[in-house]
Design an enzyme around this catalytic site. Structure first.
Site, mmCIF file in Angstrom:
data_model
loop_
_atom_site.group_PDB
_atom_site.id
_atom_site.type_symbol
_atom_site.label_atom_id
_atom_site.label_comp_id
_atom_site.label_asym_id
_atom_site.label_seq_id
_atom_site.Cartn_x
_atom_site.Cartn_y
_atom_site.Cartn_z
ATOM 1 C CG HIS A 70 -1.974 -0.954 1.257
ATOM 2 N ND1 HIS A 70 -2.418 -1.576 2.408
ATOM 3 C CD2 HIS A 70 -2.723 -1.444 0.258
ATOM 4 C CE1 HIS A 70 -3.378 -2.418 2.099
ATOM 5 N NE2 HIS A 70 -3.583 -2.361 0.809
ATOM 6 C CG HIS A 120 -6.806 2.125 2.878
ATOM 7 N ND1 HIS A 120 -5.589 1.912 2.283
ATOM 8 C CD2 HIS A 120 -7.410 0.917 2.940
ATOM 9 C CE1 HIS A 120 -5.470 0.626 1.987
ATOM 10 N NE2 HIS A 120 -6.568 0.005 2.379
ATOM 11 C CD GLU A 122 -4.338 2.358 -2.628
ATOM 12 O OE1 GLU A 122 -4.655 1.184 -2.367
ATOM 13 O OE2 GLU A 122 -4.776 2.970 -3.621
ATOM 14 C CG ASN A 218 -9.873 -9.387 -0.769
ATOM 15 O OD1 ASN A 218 -9.952 -10.489 -1.281
ATOM 16 N ND2 ASN A 218 -8.855 -9.031 -0.005
ATOM 17 C CB SER A 260 -4.523 -11.145 2.064
ATOM 18 O OG SER A 260 -5.812 -11.236 2.588
#
Ligand code: SF4
Length: 281
Positions: A70, A120, A122, A218, A260
């Site tokens: 990220h 976040h 990122e 996700n 992940s």
């Protein structure tokens, strides 16, 4: 019972690349988790002595730092370099792109709009590349643009994992408000590829197993997509959670995994389901 893996599942390109980079730099620390999977983070520690640090003070205790997928803020990168640390950048190239766009467009005098979550990592990293923080705005919806001082020239980018439709709404709202708009599509397709493949399989399977961390957003999304096609869907973190009754009388077991989830966990799950299926025979 047949077992079928979705056409696309598990690690995305950016995560695979970051893990490989970490394995190539033993006795280092990753700045931020490379992935949201504690088993994989433990494996990196056990097999490669790769630690995990979450903030700049802890990062400064190590000589070699691997930057997470990220990315980190420009300020933290500067601190690490100024302290003579060896910095190995495993930031995903799909994240580096919006960082560069924000830097270049803000230098050219554009107001920056970033579609994403301001908390976040990122987005904190991407926003830090703007040379003009006062004229850099982070929004989560087109509604949040109302009242923002945008000026006449705007450049807009999106967090890599955001939904394209919401990004379209933001771009459309900006297009009618400013004289010049530069819209960059910085959304990454990896998540959607896994989602489409899982949905396709869920439509045909009579039981689905989705593998991934219980906190991985996700993976949860994959589960809810599959659940909308098939009632018998199960979200597990590893093979110890499998229950033989899920597979009784089933013909096709579909498997997918979050971005992940490492391959070795997926292989263990497949092996255990094969054992369960064989025992039933
Ligand atoms: S999801 Fe996309 S942007 Fe994020 S690490 Fe993976 S490839 Fe890179």
């Amino acid at each position: 019972m047949k077992i079928e893996l979705a056409k696309s599942y598990g690690f995305c390109y950016g995560v695979k690349r970051a893990i490989k980079i970490a394995e190539e730099h033993p006795h280092s620390a990753t700045f931020g988790p490379l992935i949201h999977n504690k088993d994989e983070i433990n494996r990196l520690k056990k097999d490669y002595d790769v630690d995990l640090v979450e903030n700049i003070d802890d990062a400064l205790k190590f000589d070699t730092l691997v930057i997470r997928t990220h990315g980190i803020t420009k300020e933290n990168l500067k601190i690490l370099k100024s302290q003579g640390k060896k910095v190995i950048n495993a930031t995903c190239p799909y994240v580096t792109t919006p960082q560069n766009i924000v830097q270049n467009m803000s230098k050219e005098g554009y107001t920056i709009v970033i579609f994403g979550d301001k908390n976040h990592p990122e987005i904190k990293g991407v926003a830090s590349y703007s040379v003009d923080p006062e004229r850099t705005h982070i929004v989560l919806s087109a509604k949040e643009l109302i009242g923002l001082p945008l000026g006449t020239k705007v450049a807009v980018v999106a967090q890599t994992t955001r939904k394209p439709q919401q990004y379209q709404e933001i771009v459309a709202a900006l297009a009618v408000r400013v004289a010049e708009l530069r819209a960059f599509n910085t959304i990454c397709n990896a998540t959607f590829e896994n989602q489409e493949a899982a949905a396709e399989l869920a439509k045909r399977a009579d039981v689905m197993v989705i593998i991934g961390g219980k906190h991985s957003s996700n993976t949860k999304q994959l589960y809810s997509i599959c659940k909308s096609y098939l009632d018998e869907c199960y979200h597990i973190e590893n093979e110890s959670e499998l229950k033989p009754k899920w597979f009784k009388g089933k013909k096709l077991c579909g498997i997918s995994a979050g971005a992940s989830t490492p391959d070795w966990i997926i292989e263990n799950v497949v092996k255990k389901i094969e054992e369960i299926a064989n025992n039933e025979l």
